[in-house]
Motif scaffolding. Structure first.
Motif, PDB file in Angstrom:
ATOM      1  N   GLU A 192     -65.148  15.430 -24.978  1.00  0.00           N
ATOM      2  CA  GLU A 192     -65.130  15.267 -26.445  1.00  0.00           C
ATOM      3  C   GLU A 192     -65.502  16.571 -27.142  1.00  0.00           C
ATOM      4  O   GLU A 192     -64.953  16.904 -28.198  1.00  0.00           O
ATOM      5  CB  GLU A 192     -66.086  14.144 -26.848  1.00  0.00           C
ATOM      6  N   ARG A 193     -66.420  17.316 -26.557  1.00  0.00           N
ATOM      7  CA  ARG A 193     -66.858  18.586 -27.134  1.00  0.00           C
ATOM      8  C   ARG A 193     -65.690  19.582 -27.186  1.00  0.00           C
ATOM      9  O   ARG A 193     -65.453  20.234 -28.205  1.00  0.00           O
ATOM     10  CB  ARG A 193     -68.008  19.130 -26.278  1.00  0.00           C
ATOM     11  N   ILE A 194     -64.979  19.692 -26.092  1.00  0.00           N
ATOM     12  CA  ILE A 194     -63.868  20.645 -26.052  1.00  0.00           C
ATOM     13  C   ILE A 194     -62.699  20.158 -26.896  1.00  0.00           C
ATOM     14  O   ILE A 194     -62.055  20.942 -27.608  1.00  0.00           O
ATOM     15  CB  ILE A 194     -63.433  20.902 -24.594  1.00  0.00           C
ATOM     16  N   LYS A 195     -62.425  18.883 -26.847  1.00  0.00           N
ATOM     17  CA  LYS A 195     -61.289  18.316 -27.591  1.00  0.00           C
ATOM     18  C   LYS A 195     -61.425  18.527 -29.093  1.00  0.00           C
ATOM     19  O   LYS A 195     -60.432  18.575 -29.819  1.00  0.00           O
ATOM     20  CB  LYS A 195     -61.170  16.815 -27.284  1.00  0.00           C
ATOM     21  N   ALA A 196     -62.652  18.679 -29.569  1.00  0.00           N
ATOM     22  CA  ALA A 196     -62.892  18.861 -31.007  1.00  0.00           C
ATOM     23  C   ALA A 196     -62.731  20.303 -31.474  1.00  0.00           C
ATOM     24  O   ALA A 196     -62.751  20.563 -32.682  1.00  0.00           O
ATOM     25  CB  ALA A 196     -64.294  18.360 -31.355  1.00  0.00           C
ATOM     26  N   ARG A 197     -62.580  21.264 -30.554  1.00  0.00           N
ATOM     27  CA  ARG A 197     -62.457  22.661 -30.941  1.00  0.00           C
ATOM     28  C   ARG A 197     -61.142  22.875 -31.688  1.00  0.00           C
ATOM     29  O   ARG A 197     -60.068  22.412 -31.243  1.00  0.00           O
ATOM     30  CB  ARG A 197     -62.522  23.569 -29.719  1.00  0.00           C
ATOM     31  N   PRO A 198     -61.167  23.591 -32.828  1.00  0.00           N
ATOM     32  CA  PRO A 198     -59.936  23.773 -33.611  1.00  0.00           C
ATOM     33  C   PRO A 198     -58.784  24.399 -32.815  1.00  0.00           C
ATOM     34  O   PRO A 198     -57.631  23.964 -32.953  1.00  0.00           O
ATOM     35  CB  PRO A 198     -60.385  24.686 -34.752  1.00  0.00           C
ATOM     36  N   ALA A 199     -59.071  25.389 -31.978  1.00  0.00           N
ATOM     37  CA  ALA A 199     -58.006  26.009 -31.200  1.00  0.00           C
ATOM     38  C   ALA A 199     -57.415  25.035 -30.199  1.00  0.00           C
ATOM     39  O   ALA A 199     -56.198  25.044 -29.954  1.00  0.00           O
ATOM     40  CB  ALA A 199     -58.536  27.252 -30.480  1.00  0.00           C
ATOM     41  N   VAL A 200     -58.234  24.186 -29.624  1.00  0.00           N
ATOM     42  CA  VAL A 200     -57.750  23.182 -28.676  1.00  0.00           C
ATOM     43  C   VAL A 200     -56.867  22.167 -29.404  1.00  0.00           C
ATOM     44  O   VAL A 200     -55.809  21.787 -28.893  1.00  0.00           O
ATOM     45  CB  VAL A 200     -58.930  22.504 -27.960  1.00  0.00           C
ATOM     46  N   LEU A 201     -57.278  21.755 -30.573  1.00  0.00           N
ATOM     47  CA  LEU A 201     -56.463  20.823 -31.360  1.00  0.00           C
ATOM     48  C   LEU A 201     -55.097  21.424 -31.677  1.00  0.00           C
ATOM     49  O   LEU A 201     -54.074  20.731 -31.613  1.00  0.00           O
ATOM     50  CB  LEU A 201     -57.197  20.445 -32.648  1.00  0.00           C
ATOM     51  N   ARG A 202     -55.071  22.703 -32.000  1.00  0.00           N
ATOM     52  CA  ARG A 202     -53.772  23.362 -32.270  1.00  0.00           C
ATOM     53  C   ARG A 202     -52.897  23.362 -31.021  1.00  0.00           C
ATOM     54  O   ARG A 202     -51.694  23.099 -31.083  1.00  0.00           O
ATOM     55  CB  ARG A 202     -53.985  24.784 -32.782  1.00  0.00           C
ATOM     56  N   ALA A 235     -51.413  19.997 -30.179  1.00  0.00           N
ATOM     57  CA  ALA A 235     -50.400  19.543 -31.136  1.00  0.00           C
ATOM     58  C   ALA A 235     -48.983  20.005 -30.759  1.00  0.00           C
ATOM     59  O   ALA A 235     -48.012  19.523 -31.335  1.00  0.00           O
ATOM     60  CB  ALA A 235     -50.742  20.041 -32.542  1.00  0.00           C
ATOM     61  N   ILE A 236     -48.879  20.919 -29.803  1.00  0.00           N
ATOM     62  CA  ILE A 236     -47.547  21.385 -29.384  1.00  0.00           C
ATOM     63  C   ILE A 236     -46.816  20.234 -28.719  1.00  0.00           C
ATOM     64  O   ILE A 236     -47.314  19.631 -27.772  1.00  0.00           O
ATOM     65  CB  ILE A 236     -47.672  22.591 -28.418  1.00  0.00           C
ATOM     66  N   GLN A 237     -45.622  19.931 -29.197  1.00  0.00           N
ATOM     67  CA  GLN A 237     -44.920  18.731 -28.768  1.00  0.00           C
ATOM     68  C   GLN A 237     -43.761  19.000 -27.807  1.00  0.00           C
ATOM     69  O   GLN A 237     -42.628  18.611 -28.039  1.00  0.00           O
ATOM     70  CB  GLN A 237     -44.387  17.979 -30.008  1.00  0.00           C
ATOM     71  N   SER A 269     -51.753  27.526 -23.358  1.00  0.00           N
ATOM     72  CA  SER A 269     -51.654  27.400 -24.816  1.00  0.00           C
ATOM     73  C   SER A 269     -53.050  27.336 -25.435  1.00  0.00           C
ATOM     74  O   SER A 269     -53.290  27.920 -26.503  1.00  0.00           O
ATOM     75  CB  SER A 269     -50.816  26.176 -25.203  1.00  0.00           C
ATOM     76  N   ILE A 270     -53.987  26.674 -24.764  1.00  0.00           N
ATOM     77  CA  ILE A 270     -55.367  26.648 -25.258  1.00  0.00           C
ATOM     78  C   ILE A 270     -55.947  28.051 -25.268  1.00  0.00           C
ATOM     79  O   ILE A 270     -56.554  28.487 -26.258  1.00  0.00           O
ATOM     80  CB  ILE A 270     -56.230  25.698 -24.402  1.00  0.00           C
ATOM     81  N   ALA A 271     -55.771  28.793 -24.174  1.00  0.00           N
ATOM     82  CA  ALA A 271     -56.325  30.152 -24.103  1.00  0.00           C
ATOM     83  C   ALA A 271     -55.734  31.045 -25.187  1.00  0.00           C
ATOM     84  O   ALA A 271     -56.465  31.806 -25.845  1.00  0.00           O
ATOM     85  CB  ALA A 271     -56.065  30.750 -22.723  1.00  0.00           C
TER      86      ALA A 271
END
Length: 205
Positions: free
Chosen positions: A189-199, A202-204, A16-18
């Motif tokens: 923390e660097r990767i976790k802050a990336r907008p695509a990673v946050l999206r 968020a998948i539940q 999902s991140i990719a």
């Protein structure tokens, strides 16, 4: 359109991140591994090893559908398909691939066994827990050393980082304190802050 067969495990989150990072359209099909959906006949046609994730790219080679299982193979395919996060230069590509294989062969399996014996096993087996916690700590040390002087494991952000990052999310299950691995903590923390990673996170399901 890509069909993603998914559950919210570290291996599922890699894909999902990719897909989010690469800007690919996808439709998510939840495979509830807690209810043994992964053993359903239709899913086994796509993933014969009865593991998530798996994808079907409806616009694959020669514009024909292609199904792919195993998260590392999926990441490589998506990297080749888009030309993103998987360099063409051979030296750079080898650097990405060796850290991808490090995750596939070590960081994922060892941490997965740690999860099982530390959190999910019906009884605590001291030898098994100690073995996998010890190996987990060794692997975090390897990662911490690799990150000295660079932001990502292969220099530039790549599919290798997408593979590694989700396994760090559950560090608290692994008896790991990220304060002991300052380079890994900053990387996480660097990767976790990336907008695509946050999206993706968020998948539940």
């Amino acid at each position: 359109m890509i069909d993603l067969y998914y559950w919210g495990t570290p291996n599922g989150r890699k894909i999902s991140i990719a897909l989010e990072e690469m800007g690919l359209e996808y439709h998510l099909y939840p495979i509830n591994i807690m209810e043994n959906d992964q053993f359903q006949a239709d899913f086994l046609k796509i993933s014969p090893n009865n593991k998530i994730p798996a994808i079907v790219d409806q616009n694959g080679p020669n514009n024909q559908p292609i199904s792919i299982f195993e998260s590392g193979a999926i990441l490589q395919y998506l990297g080749r398909k888009t030309g993103l996060f998987y360099p063409n230069d051979e030296q750079a590509r080898v650097e990405v691939e060796q850290w991808l294989m490090w995750q596939m062969g070590g960081f994922g399996p060892m941490l997965g066994q740690n999860h099982h014996f530390s959190k999910f096993a019906p009884e605590r087996i001291a030898y098994a827990t100690d073995r996998y916690v010890s190996e987990t700590k060794r692997l975090y040390g390897v990662l911490n050393q690799q990150l000295i002087g660079q932001d990502y494991v292969a220099g530039e952000y790549s599919i290798a980082d997408m593979a590694i990052f989700p396994w760090i999310i559950t560090h608290h299950w692994q008896q790991i304190d990220l304060e002991d691995y300052p380079q890994v903590k900053a990387y996480f923390e660097r990767i976790k802050a990336r907008p695509a990673v946050l999206r993706a996170l968020a998948i539940q399901v």
